[in-house]
Design a protein around this motif. Structure first.
Motif: not given
Length: 709
Positions: A480-486
């Motif tokens: 979730e740190e990198q692609l949490g919004s995705t």
């Protein structure tokens, strides 16, 4: 050294010194040759540490993949032997006791991996029974050697260290037969604890007489008569020598019935066990070693293609694939000076601060870094090319961006694979390695296969889309740190699909109450109404809610692919992490022995590096090795070679430009020596497969190769 003696004699003086073995440390090889640099030792230490981590990961992965197979085999062994412990007068049970429990272990054609599997299996079985024996067909050509090998390995299983030498002397005088094996087993099980061989029994054991497990590693290679005789004899002694067989099979279980007639195979109680598929194993290895940010080392598209092609078209061997990966890792750290940065991100940032001026120049020479500099403003370009401190700070941020790029890359790659792995005809490949190679090579969204995959995605059903979206959500949720919004966007799409289900259920309830008054229609009118609805939908171009939502999902995954699945060549400093020397790897792994042999015989200077062997093309030096002279002379001959003419030509070349000393040897002795050298050279060429004797003419040999290589 002198001696005094009354009579004449021959005295031998042994040297006092010992020959010292000169051992060169492995890290010294990084200092040799043209790749010498000041941090070669650090590169070797980094390589060694990284390879140990990858090796331990593969070993742990191997244990996890074999765990289910070994557990089922142990359960089969326990269930089979429990029947021997129970005494029953039932006729069916008595028939069962005459059958040898047999596990047919289907391992596949990757024969080079079988030894590692059997070694792990033996260790797992020894926790259940101490009497585990492994035999190969090459050691058992007949029944005598079969029983001798079986008996010797059983003696090794049950003998402690102190009495091992005594038992070996006794073993030589024992006639090996099933009766002697039965007597030995009876004596051993009475006096020893089965869980601790060689020790006196001190506690109660679940099995007073543990079974003897015999593993035939290559069952297809065993002689049919040896197998038949052993099975027939063992079945007659099964009540006093509890035996369990494990057949290692590389092809198919039907080989058992091809090797053994029905009268013999009926004495076996066979159960089949299937190991993991080689392709699935390879996919798991790639996922653990390459499709992860845990290990910074990566392979380019061509290198990965070479390794997978060797795996798929040669041997299906996981061990050979891992050795190829190790060779790639070693070549990368040996040939790339900036591989010192191929380590964990904090350590790489720390090493950047201590880079020398020559290493900073190596960074500036990288093609990816030069493209990055060209895109910057003029002032920043000057600072990057002249200021060492500013260069190191910028390189640290570039390494951070490269780490983030890899994290996002592999997450989106796995999501795309979930969408495309179940499409008809698999336009982007069925395995994730095929999709990965395509993404490494070019912009995948520019290919025709990607466009056809998107068209097929626009025809997926709602249930299929929801299952795929749920898998993608689980993948993205892990980071979730990198692609949490995705991940939140995927979750919203799932919620919209669920709301569609609720609306569709309400419509069905309302339409169900109204459809009670409808009249039945025939197939013709039903088809006509469907065509009218289809034409109305086509002309109106009005999408349903589901179609609009499905289009939204396809556009969503397409935007992720275009944003995150860029080829590695677009990232600055990727050369420090990626091994791209595919030609070097191809030369090491795909050897061409015929070309190498021709080069060695036709141009010995290529390997010997002796200046005296340097000659013009077409000339034959007389100082060349005899086999080289004979080889170059045979290239000038036709299909049949006259040995007399060949010998005279050989003698002419050898004696050319020689100064003969009249006091040394006579001409007859010299001719005999040359003749002996010629015979040896021809014998070596025959051994290498260039010539062979022929029955057409007794004084001729036939030439076997053409074209000069």
């Amino acid at each position: 050294m002198a001696t005094s003696s009354v009579s004449k004699g021959c005295f031998v003086f042994k040297p006092n010194f010992r020959k010292r073995k000169i051992s060169v440390p492995v890290e010294e090889y990084f200092n040799n040759g043209k790749n010498e640099s000041e941090d070669s030792k650090l590169r070797f230490e980094t390589y060694h540490l990284l390879w140990q981590q990858m090796k331990s990961e593969t070993e742990q992965l191997q244990e996890e993949l074999n765990k289910n197979l070994f557990d089922s085999l142990i359960k089969f062994l326990q269930n089979s032997h429990s029947g021997f412990q129970k005494s029953s007068r039932d006729w069916g049970c008595q028939i069962k006791l005459r059958e040898i429990p047999t596990a047919a272990l289907i391992l596949g054609v990757n024969v080079t991996d079988h030894d590692l599997t059997f070694r792990s299996l033996t260790e797992a079985l020894q926790n259940v029974t101490p009497y585990v024996v492994s035999l190969k067909a090459r050691d058992c050509p007949d029944m005598k050697h079969f029983l001798q090998k079986l008996f010797s390995q059983l003696m090794d299983c049950c003998v402690d260290v102190e009495s091992k030498e005594e038992e070996k002397d006794i073993q030589k005088n024992i006639y090996c037969s099933m009766d002697s094996l039965s007597n030995w087993y009876r004596n051993v099980t009475k006096n020893t604890d089965p869980r601790r061989p060689g020790k006196k029994s001190t506690s109660s054991s679940p099995w007073q007489s543990p079974p003897v497990v015999l593993i035939l590693k290559d069952m297809e290679s065993f002689t049919t008569k040896v197998l038949q005789d052993f099975i027939v004899i063992s079945s007659q002694h099964l009540h006093e020598f509890p035996l369990i067989l494990i057949f290692g099979i590389a092809t198919s279980p039907i080989i058992i019935h091809r090797l053994l007639p029905h009268a013999v195979s009926s004495l076996l109680c066979i159960e089949i066990f299937q190991s993991l598929s080689c392709k699935e194993h390879l996919t798991t290895v790639l996922d653990k070693l390459l499709l992860t940010t845990e290990f910074p080392f990566k392979l380019s598209e061509k290198v990965l293609q070479i390794l997978t092609n060797i795996f798929l078209y040669y041997d299906f061997s996981i061990q050979n694939f891992i050795k190829g990966l190790q060779l790639s890792l070693l070549e990368h750290f040996y040939s790339q000076p900036l591989s010192v940065l191929c380590c964990d991100l904090p350590e790489a940032k720390r090493r950047l601060n201590f880079l020398s001026d020559s290493q900073c120049e190596n960074i500036r020479r990288l093609p990816s870094f030069r493209r990055y500099v060209e895109k910057q403003a003029a002032e920043k370009q000057v600072a990057l090319l002249t200021n060492e401190r500013f260069l190191k700070e910028e390189a640290q941020s570039l390494l951070e961006n490269l780490h983030v790029y890899h994290t996002n890359y592999f997450l989106v790659l796995k999501c795309l694979h979930q969408f495309t792995s179940s499409l008809p005809k698999y336009p982007l490949g069925r395995q994730i390695r095929e999709l990965y190679c395509t993404c490494l090579e070019k912009n995948i969204w520019e290919s025709e296969e990607y466009a056809s995959a998107l068209q097929l995605l626009r025809m997926l059903a709602k249930d299929e889309l929801m299952i795929i979206l749920q898998k993608c959500f689980n993948i993205l949720k892990s980071s979730e740190e990198q692609l949490g919004s995705t991940a939140k966007g995927v979750e919203e799409l799932l919620a919209q699909f669920q709301s569609l289900d609720a609306e569709a259920k309400e419509e069905e309830d309302t339409s169900g109450s109204q459809s009670k008054g409808f009249q039945k229609t025939d197939l013709y009118h039903l088809q006509k109404s469907l065509l009218e609805m289809k034409e109305l939908r086509r002309t109106g171009k009005k999408q349903t809610k589901f179609e609009a939502l499905r289009e939204k999902v396809v556009n969503f995954i397409d935007s992720l692919v275009r944003e995150y699945l860029l080829p590695p060549e677009t990232q600055p400093l990727h050369e420090a992490m990626y091994f791209t020397a595919a030609h070097t790897l191809h030369e090491h792994l795909n050897a061409a022995p015929r070309i190498a042999l021709h080069t060695a015989l036709n141009n010995p200077y290529y390997y010997l590096k002796n200046e005296a062997l340097k000659t013009e093309e077409g000339c034959i030096p007389n100082v060349a090795p005899d086999v080289c002279i004979a080889y170059k002379l045979h290239l000038e001959c036709s299909r049949l070679i006259n040995l007399v003419d060949w010998s005279e030509a050989f003698a002419t070349v050898v004696t050319a430009a020689e100064k003969v000393d009249a006091n040394s040897i006579t001409s007859e002795e010299r001719n005999e020596i040359i003749h002996a050298r010629f015979i040896r050279a021809v014998s070596e060429l025959e051994l290498l497969g260039f010539v062979k004797p022929t029955k057409q003419k007794t004084d001729h040999v036939a030439r076997l190769t053409w074209g000069g290589c």
